[in-house]
Motif scaffolding. Sequence first.
Motif, PDB file in Angstrom:
ATOM      1  N   TRP A   1       0.740  -1.281  -0.027  1.00 28.37           N
ATOM      2  CA  TRP A   1      -0.220   0.302  -0.055  1.00 28.37           C
ATOM      3  C   TRP A   1       0.768   1.374   0.099  1.00 28.37           C
ATOM      4  O   TRP A   1       0.524   2.159  -0.692  1.00 28.37           O
ATOM      5  N   LEU A   2       1.936   1.313   0.647  1.00 28.56           N
ATOM      6  CA  LEU A   2       2.832   2.406   0.908  1.00 28.56           C
ATOM      7  C   LEU A   2       3.565   2.753  -0.623  1.00 28.56           C
ATOM      8  O   LEU A   2       3.353   4.124  -1.064  1.00 28.56           O
ATOM      9  N   ALA A   3       3.964   1.733  -1.370  1.00 30.27           N
ATOM     10  CA  ALA A   3       4.632   1.995  -2.514  1.00 30.27           C
ATOM     11  C   ALA A   3       3.554   2.434  -3.599  1.00 30.27           C
ATOM     12  O   ALA A   3       3.759   3.399  -4.510  1.00 30.27           O
ATOM     13  N   LEU A   4       2.229   1.814  -3.695  1.00 27.45           N
ATOM     14  CA  LEU A   4       1.285   2.107  -4.366  1.00 27.45           C
ATOM     15  C   LEU A   4       0.680   3.725  -4.300  1.00 27.45           C
ATOM     16  O   LEU A   4       0.536   4.574  -5.107  1.00 27.45           O
ATOM     17  N   ALA A   5       0.804   3.957  -2.924  1.00 29.55           N
ATOM     18  CA  ALA A   5       0.243   5.240  -2.585  1.00 29.55           C
ATOM     19  C   ALA A   5       1.304   6.294  -3.004  1.00 29.55           C
ATOM     20  O   ALA A   5       1.034   7.494  -3.537  1.00 29.55           O
ATOM     21  N   VAL A   6       2.533   6.267  -2.752  1.00 25.85           N
ATOM     22  CA  VAL A   6       3.694   7.031  -3.304  1.00 25.85           C
ATOM     23  C   VAL A   6       3.505   7.095  -4.802  1.00 25.85           C
ATOM     24  O   VAL A   6       3.712   8.306  -5.462  1.00 25.85           O
ATOM     25  N   ALA A   7       3.485   5.947  -5.435  1.00 23.68           N
ATOM     26  CA  ALA A   7       3.619   6.064  -6.855  1.00 23.68           C
ATOM     27  C   ALA A   7       2.329   6.828  -7.454  1.00 23.68           C
ATOM     28  O   ALA A   7       2.180   7.638  -8.447  1.00 23.68           O
ATOM     29  N   LEU A   8       1.090   6.614  -6.893  1.00 19.66           N
ATOM     30  CA  LEU A   8       0.013   7.383  -7.144  1.00 19.66           C
ATOM     31  C   LEU A   8      -0.137   8.831  -6.944  1.00 19.66           C
ATOM     32  O   LEU A   8      -0.299   9.855  -7.720  1.00 19.66           O
ATOM     33  N   GLY A   9       0.646   9.323  -5.929  1.00 18.87           N
ATOM     34  CA  GLY A   9       0.564  10.533  -5.461  1.00 18.87           C
ATOM     35  C   GLY A   9       1.867  11.272  -6.527  1.00 18.87           C
ATOM     36  O   GLY A   9       1.391  12.397  -7.004  1.00 18.87           O
ATOM     37  N   VAL A  10       2.961  10.680  -6.810  1.00 19.91           N
ATOM     38  CA  VAL A  10       3.945  11.260  -7.717  1.00 19.91           C
ATOM     39  C   VAL A  10       3.492  11.163  -9.104  1.00 19.91           C
ATOM     40  O   VAL A  10       3.750  12.399  -9.639  1.00 19.91           O
ATOM     41  N   SER A  11       2.900  10.254  -9.684  1.00 18.24           N
ATOM     42  CA  SER A  11       2.306  10.393 -10.974  1.00 18.24           C
ATOM     43  C   SER A  11       1.163  11.206 -11.136  1.00 18.24           C
ATOM     44  O   SER A  11       1.074  12.135 -12.040  1.00 18.24           O
ATOM     45  N   THR A  12       0.264  11.395 -10.135  1.00 23.51           N
ATOM     46  CA  THR A  12      -0.509  12.570 -10.096  1.00 23.51           C
ATOM     47  C   THR A  12       0.003  14.013 -10.339  1.00 23.51           C
ATOM     48  O   THR A  12      -0.229  14.863 -11.105  1.00 23.51           O
ATOM     49  N   VAL A  13       0.932  14.236  -9.443  1.00 20.79           N
ATOM     50  CA  VAL A  13       1.504  15.603  -9.407  1.00 20.79           C
ATOM     51  C   VAL A  13       2.444  15.563 -10.792  1.00 20.79           C
ATOM     52  O   VAL A  13       2.339  16.789 -11.359  1.00 20.79           O
ATOM     53  N   LEU A  14       3.190  14.734 -11.185  1.00 22.01           N
ATOM     54  CA  LEU A  14       3.934  14.748 -12.352  1.00 22.01           C
ATOM     55  C   LEU A  14       2.900  15.101 -13.593  1.00 22.01           C
ATOM     56  O   LEU A  14       3.039  15.907 -14.537  1.00 22.01           O
ATOM     57  N   THR A  15       1.880  14.352 -13.691  1.00 18.66           N
ATOM     58  CA  THR A  15       0.697  14.646 -14.762  1.00 18.66           C
ATOM     59  C   THR A  15       0.197  16.064 -14.632  1.00 18.66           C
ATOM     60  O   THR A  15       0.167  16.625 -15.749  1.00 18.66           O
ATOM     61  N   LEU A  16      -0.035  16.479 -13.564  1.00 13.98           N
ATOM     62  CA  LEU A  16      -0.408  17.877 -13.489  1.00 13.98           C
ATOM     63  C   LEU A  16       0.448  18.939 -13.881  1.00 13.98           C
ATOM     64  O   LEU A  16       0.230  19.810 -14.747  1.00 13.98           O
ATOM     65  N   VAL A  17       1.687  18.559 -13.718  1.00 13.57           N
ATOM     66  CA  VAL A  17       2.840  19.601 -13.939  1.00 13.57           C
ATOM     67  C   VAL A  17       2.872  19.236 -15.412  1.00 13.57           C
ATOM     68  O   VAL A  17       3.060  20.534 -16.247  1.00 13.57           O
TER      69      VAL A  17
END
Length: 119
Positions: free
Chosen positions: A87-103
Amino acid sequence: MIGSLAVILGCQLLGEVVARGLGLPVPGPVLGMAAMVGVLWLRDRFAPPLLAGVEPAGRFLLAHLSLLFVPAGVGVVGNLEVLAAEWLALAVALGVSTVLTLVVSVVTFRAVARRMGQA
């Protein structure tokens, strides 16, 4: 409708064949989407009747897009033990990918807006 759906599925099939045939680390549907962009670009130049009618199937698929998430949801429920363990790795990957997509979206929008203003 059948012809336009055949074009869409044909592009996805082409992407799968290219990805698997050449052993590329890119998913087949991504290559199929690139093929669809090429098909639509060529449509503007050559305008065959089959390619001109891709819009009906596209509108239908977009109208019922929520149904395409059902298999993904079933897959998540079927693999809850993996979700609980990672769950932690998935949450970090989801957060990073969301921020990267927005940028990337903001940078792309600004670049296109700048070019459209100059044209």
